[in-house]
Structures are given as structure tokens and as C-alpha cells.
Design a protein around this motif. Structure first.
Motif, PDB file in Angstrom:
ATOM      1  N   GLY A 198       0.811  -1.211   0.000  1.00 26.58           N
ATOM      2  CA  GLY A 198       0.000   0.000   0.000  1.00 26.58           C
ATOM      3  C   GLY A 198       0.849   1.268   0.000  1.00 26.58           C
ATOM      4  N   TRP A 252      -5.833  -5.474  -5.340  1.00 26.75           N
ATOM      5  CA  TRP A 252      -6.818  -5.249  -4.279  1.00 26.75           C
ATOM      6  C   TRP A 252      -8.228  -5.234  -4.851  1.00 26.75           C
ATOM      7  CZ3 TRP A 252     -10.331  -1.240  -3.555  1.00 26.75           C
ATOM      8  CH2 TRP A 252     -10.949  -1.186  -2.304  1.00 26.75           C
ATOM      9  N   ALA A 262       2.868   1.601  -3.242  1.00 31.00           N
ATOM     10  CA  ALA A 262       2.036   2.041  -4.361  1.00 31.00           C
ATOM     11  C   ALA A 262       1.745   3.535  -4.267  1.00 31.00           C
ATOM     12  CB  ALA A 262       0.735   1.243  -4.391  1.00 31.00           C
ATOM     13  N   SER A 308      -0.718  -2.868  -7.960  1.00 28.48           N
ATOM     14  CA  SER A 308      -1.085  -3.120  -6.560  1.00 28.48           C
ATOM     15  C   SER A 308      -2.556  -2.793  -6.326  1.00 28.48           C
ATOM     16  CB  SER A 308      -0.208  -2.283  -5.629  1.00 28.48           C
ATOM     17  OG  SER A 308       1.157  -2.621  -5.768  1.00 28.48           O
ATOM     18  N   ALA A 309      -3.006  -1.656  -6.869  1.00 29.55           N
ATOM     19  CA  ALA A 309      -4.409  -1.276  -6.714  1.00 29.55           C
ATOM     20  C   ALA A 309      -5.332  -2.266  -7.423  1.00 29.55           C
ATOM     21  CB  ALA A 309      -4.632   0.137  -7.275  1.00 29.55           C
ATOM     22  N   THR A 310      -4.897  -2.751  -8.582  1.00 33.46           N
ATOM     23  CA  THR A 310      -5.717  -3.715  -9.321  1.00 33.46           C
ATOM     24  C   THR A 310      -5.836  -5.032  -8.570  1.00 33.46           C
ATOM     25  OG1 THR A 310      -4.977  -2.720 -11.417  1.00 33.46           O
ATOM     26  CG2 THR A 310      -5.987  -4.908 -11.530  1.00 33.46           C
TER      27      THR A 310
END
Length: 226
Positions: free
Chosen positions: A19, A204, A22, A200-202
Motif C-alpha cells: 500500500g 486489491w 504504491a 497493486s491497486a488492481t
């Protein structure tokens, strides 16, 4: 029905680390975009790094061209199909979705940023951030996260594997882009950071969406049995 269709793609052991990484990567993308917006020439760092990379012999140029092909439509599509096939053979459908979504959203985001920043090289060719670097870094992150989850690696080992994969893939493609004169070094850094932030966001998002669908299916099954 309370189980999941497949293990998560973002291992719990890495969430606390990825987190902030990113977020920092996204900040770097924004800062570089502001610094080099509408620029048509290399900056001081670009000139210094470019001079160090320049002068690669013919054999190294062939290596750079081979790396560059991996970021072209035919090469990238082949790599993504191979990754998806491997995920399906390992019975990891969620990871297969992540492979497509992670790389696709990363490249799409890089393309959008290019049009917003407007930095060019060799005339009117938009250069920031490097889409080739963003793609290969994103794919390496997908694979590294899959390996981390499958082997059950802890926080330290998992973070080391993910960071090493991103550095090797991004560094190799970045070198190729600079050596071929296709991008400035800061374009490469921007592409690498774009991949870190978006992938990283994808991961999650894929996990949250898959879990939500599983919960809805479970609720539907309970209603049918009543």
C-alpha cells in the motif's frame, strides 16, 4: 457456501507494505509528470544516464531490440496469454483475471498519462511514461504475487521477491528503451512507478470484486434453499 473460488491475488502478508509503496510510486509519477510536462528535451538526469547507456555495441543492440519486442503488441499479447494459461493450469482463475486486468489497466493508465503530460521525444512522439517499461513491470508483479501466494511466503520473503521481480523486469526494459533512444530515463522511471501503483491497486480491486461476487452467490444459494 463460504469458500472462495480461488486464493487471493494480493497475499495478506504483503498488504501492509505494498500500500505505501504504491502510494509513493503514484506520487513519483505525478511529480515527474509536472516537472517534465510538455517538455521536448532531456533533463539533467536524463542526459547523464543517457550518456552512460549510449554506445552499446551491435550485440547489445540486438538484446535491446529483443526486449523492446516484449512490449510491442505481438510480444506483450504472447506474454499475457502465456501468463493466463499458466494461471488456469494451476487452477488460479482469479490470478488469470488479474494478469489481464493488471497489465491492461497499467498500459491504459500509462497511455492516458502520456496524453495529459505531453512530453515528447523525436518530434511529436509522446514519451512519458514508458508504456513498455510499465507493461513488463506489471507482468512481473503479477507473476511475483502469484508465486508469493502459492508458496505461502512471509512478509519479508514475499516483499523481497516482488521488489526484485519489479526491479529486474523494469530495469531490463528500461535499459532497452534508453539504449534504443525510444525514451528518456525519467520516462522509464515513470513507467516503472506507474506499474507499481496500478498493479497493486488492481490486485486489491480484483480480490474485493471476486469476494463480493462469492458473497452474492452464497446469499442467492441460501435464498433458494429456503
Amino acid at each position: 457456501m463460504s469458500g472462495r473460488p480461488a486464493p487471493v491475488v494480493l497475499p495478506p502478508s504483503l498488504r501492509a507494505w505494498l500500500g505505501p509503496i504504491a502510494a509513493l510510486a503514484a506520487l513519483v509519477v505525478v511529480v515527474l509528470g509536472v516537472l517534465y510536462g510538455d517538455d521536448r528535451k532531456p533533463g539533467t538526469v536524463d542526459a547523464w544516464v543517457g550518456a552512460a547507456v549510449d554506445g552499446a555495441g551491435p550485440s547489445w543492440r540486438h538484446v535491446a531490440l529483443a526486449m523492446d519486442f516484449l512490449g510491442e503488441p505481438a510480444g506483450s499479447a504472447t506474454l499475457v496469454v502465456a501468463a493466463v494459461t499458466g494461471c488456469l493450469l494451476l487452477r488460479r482463475p482469479r490470478a488469470a483475471v488479474f494478469a489481464v486486468a493488471g497489465t491492461g489497466l497499467t498500459v491504459g493508465t500509462a497511455t492516458l498519462i502520456k496524453s495529459l503530460v505531453g512530453r515528447t521525444i523525436h518530434g511529436d512522439n509522446l514519451s512519458y511514461p514508458s508504456g513498455h517499461t510499465a507493461f513488463l513491470t506489471a507482468l512481473s508483479l503479477v507473476v511475483a504475487l502469484l508465486v508469493t501466494g502459492r508458496l505461502g511466503l512471509g512478509r519479508a520473503a514475499g516483499t523481497l521477491l516482488v521488489c526484485a521481480a519489479a526491479l529486474v523486469a523494469g530495469g531490463a526494459m528500461g535499459w532497452a528503451q534508453v539504449a534504443l533512444g525510444a525514451h528518456y530515463p525519467t520516462d522509464v522511471l515513470g513507467g516503472w512507478c506507474t506499474a507499481l501503483a496500478v498493479t497493486s491497486a488492481t490486485a486489491w480491486l480484483v480480490d474485493r470484486t471476486a469476494d463480493w461476487l462469492v458473497d452474492r452467490m452464497a446469499d442467492a444459494g441460501r435464498w433458494e434453499r429456503r
